[in-house]
Design a protein around this motif. Structure first.
Motif, PDB file in Angstrom:
ATOM      1  N   UNK A   9       0.830  -1.213   0.000  1.00 37.13           N
ATOM      2  CA  UNK A   9       0.000   0.000   0.000  1.00 37.13           C
ATOM      3  C   UNK A   9       0.868   1.268   0.000  1.00 37.13           C
ATOM      4  N   UNK A  10       2.171   1.125   0.312  1.00 35.13           N
ATOM      5  CA  UNK A  10       3.081   2.285   0.278  1.00 35.13           C
ATOM      6  C   UNK A  10       3.791   2.394  -1.078  1.00 35.13           C
ATOM      7  N   UNK A  11       3.608   1.415  -1.939  1.00 32.91           N
ATOM      8  CA  UNK A  11       4.307   1.404  -3.234  1.00 32.91           C
ATOM      9  C   UNK A  11       3.743   2.514  -4.124  1.00 32.91           C
ATOM     10  N   UNK A  12       4.526   2.984  -5.138  1.00 29.74           N
ATOM     11  CA  UNK A  12       4.020   4.048  -6.008  1.00 29.74           C
ATOM     12  C   UNK A  12       2.731   3.630  -6.719  1.00 29.74           C
ATOM     13  N   UNK A  13       1.797   4.592  -6.812  1.00 29.71           N
ATOM     14  CA  UNK A  13       0.471   4.258  -7.361  1.00 29.71           C
ATOM     15  C   UNK A  13       0.441   4.334  -8.889  1.00 29.71           C
ATOM     16  N   UNK A  14       1.435   5.025  -9.460  1.00 30.63           N
ATOM     17  CA  UNK A  14       1.428   5.179 -10.920  1.00 30.63           C
ATOM     18  C   UNK A  14       2.688   4.598 -11.531  1.00 30.63           C
ATOM     19  N   UNK A  15       2.715   3.281 -11.753  1.00 33.55           N
ATOM     20  CA  UNK A  15       3.898   2.682 -12.366  1.00 33.55           C
ATOM     21  C   UNK A  15       4.169   3.292 -13.741  1.00 33.55           C
ATOM     22  N   UNK A  16       5.446   3.397 -14.100  1.00 35.68           N
ATOM     23  CA  UNK A  16       5.787   3.931 -15.420  1.00 35.68           C
ATOM     24  C   UNK A  16       6.601   2.901 -16.200  1.00 35.68           C
ATOM     25  N   UNK A  17       6.978   3.282 -17.406  1.00 41.84           N
ATOM     26  CA  UNK A  17       7.647   2.310 -18.281  1.00 41.84           C
ATOM     27  C   UNK A  17       9.164   2.387 -18.245  1.00 41.84           C
ATOM     28  N   UNK A  18       9.711   3.017 -17.204  1.00 43.64           N
ATOM     29  CA  UNK A  18      11.175   3.079 -17.115  1.00 43.64           C
ATOM     30  C   UNK A  18      11.719   1.751 -16.614  1.00 43.64           C
ATOM     31  N   UNK A  19      12.430   1.092 -17.514  1.00 49.02           N
ATOM     32  CA  UNK A  19      12.962  -0.220 -17.127  1.00 49.02           C
ATOM     33  C   UNK A  19      14.397  -0.089 -16.630  1.00 49.02           C
ATOM     34  N   UNK A  20      14.673  -0.761 -15.506  1.00 46.86           N
ATOM     35  CA  UNK A  20      16.058  -0.861 -15.024  1.00 46.86           C
ATOM     36  C   UNK A  20      16.526  -2.260 -15.379  1.00 46.86           C
ATOM     37  N   UNK A  21      17.775  -2.371 -15.815  1.00 46.86           N
ATOM     38  CA  UNK A  21      18.271  -3.703 -16.183  1.00 46.86           C
ATOM     39  C   UNK A  21      19.402  -4.126 -15.276  1.00 46.86           C
ATOM     40  N   UNK A  22      19.344  -5.374 -14.884  1.00 45.78           N
ATOM     41  CA  UNK A  22      20.438  -5.939 -14.091  1.00 45.78           C
ATOM     42  C   UNK A  22      21.624  -6.194 -15.008  1.00 45.78           C
ATOM     43  N   UNK A  23      22.839  -6.103 -14.466  1.00 42.52           N
ATOM     44  CA  UNK A  23      24.010  -6.521 -15.233  1.00 42.52           C
ATOM     45  C   UNK A  23      24.080  -8.045 -15.238  1.00 42.52           C
ATOM     46  N   UNK A  24      24.788  -8.554 -16.231  1.00 39.59           N
ATOM     47  CA  UNK A  24      24.911 -10.005 -16.433  1.00 39.59           C
ATOM     48  C   UNK A  24      25.355 -10.741 -15.161  1.00 39.59           C
TER      49      UNK A  24
END
Ligand SMILES: Cc1cc2nc3c(=O)[nH]c(=O)nc-3n(C[C@H](O)[C@H](O)[C@H](O)COP(=O)(O)O)c2cc1C
Length: 183
Positions: A9-24
């Protein structure tokens, strides 16, 4: 003063399309108590999720639950680990800034050797290949749609039918995708 502990319930209410990528070679690691409250996380976890360690420790793991994930995925996860088995799966997670990142997750129960009871759970996650994300994301979308009309049972049936069609167990399916296979 102790910081407030977080949950979905504390998480952001409006997710967006910014993707973070993990390194290999990155591994995201966390440990929870038997209810899913975070008791340990490594630095890569805090960086990817965008929360400080003091925000995360003591918070419910569902603080990073992404609304694109079907309920059935987590129902299956908990059914497996409570049975003292290992879980494998693809998870889309929600960052504090509303962005997201995909992982290939492995979760295992930690068993107390003297009592044989589960005392905690450990999860290790690595980068999911793009080919796996491309295949699993539309399946999760179909499962979410099924849940809207028929609940979690409907999305479970959808996944079971898909696995039967391809003559694969859930674990075979997930491991194949992680190896880069096409359905
Ligand atoms: C060790 C462990 C790691 C977990 N990692 C994640 C995770 O990375 N992302 C996530 O959304 N849920 C994760 N979960 C599942 C959450 O506990 C929770 O079931 C899920 O976020 C759905 O929350 P909800 O049922 O309250 O909606 C993990 C659970 C365990 C035991």
């Amino acid at each position: 003063m102790a910081s407030k502990k977080l949950s979905k319930s504390d998480a952001p209410k409006n997710p967006n399309n910014n993707e973070k990528r993990l390194n290999e070679n990155d591994f995201i690691i966390s440990k929870t108590d038997t209810k899913g409250k975070i008791i340990y996380c490594n630095e890569i976890f805090t960086k990817m999720a965008g929360y400080s360690p003091s925000d995360l420790i003591g918070s419910n793991h569902n603080v990073i639950r992404h609304p694109d994930m079907p309920k059935f995925a987590f129902k299956h996860l908990w059914n497996v680990i409570k049975e003292k088995k290992e879980f494998f799966g693809f998870v889309k997670n929600l960052c504090a800034d509303g962005g997201y990142y995909w992982v290939y997750a492995y979760i295992t129960p930690d068993i107390d050797p003297s009592s044989g009871q589960i005392i905690s759970y450990t999860s290790v996650r690595r980068k999911a290949p793009q080919s796996a994300i491309d295949q699993i994301a539309p399946i999760y979308q179909q499962m979410l749609n099924a849940e809207r009309s028929g609940g979690v049972e409907a999305s479970g049936r959808l996944l079971t039918n898909l696995l039967e069609e391809h003559k694969l167990s859930y674990d075979e399916f997930v491991i194949n995708l992680q190896k880069g296979a096409k359905l």
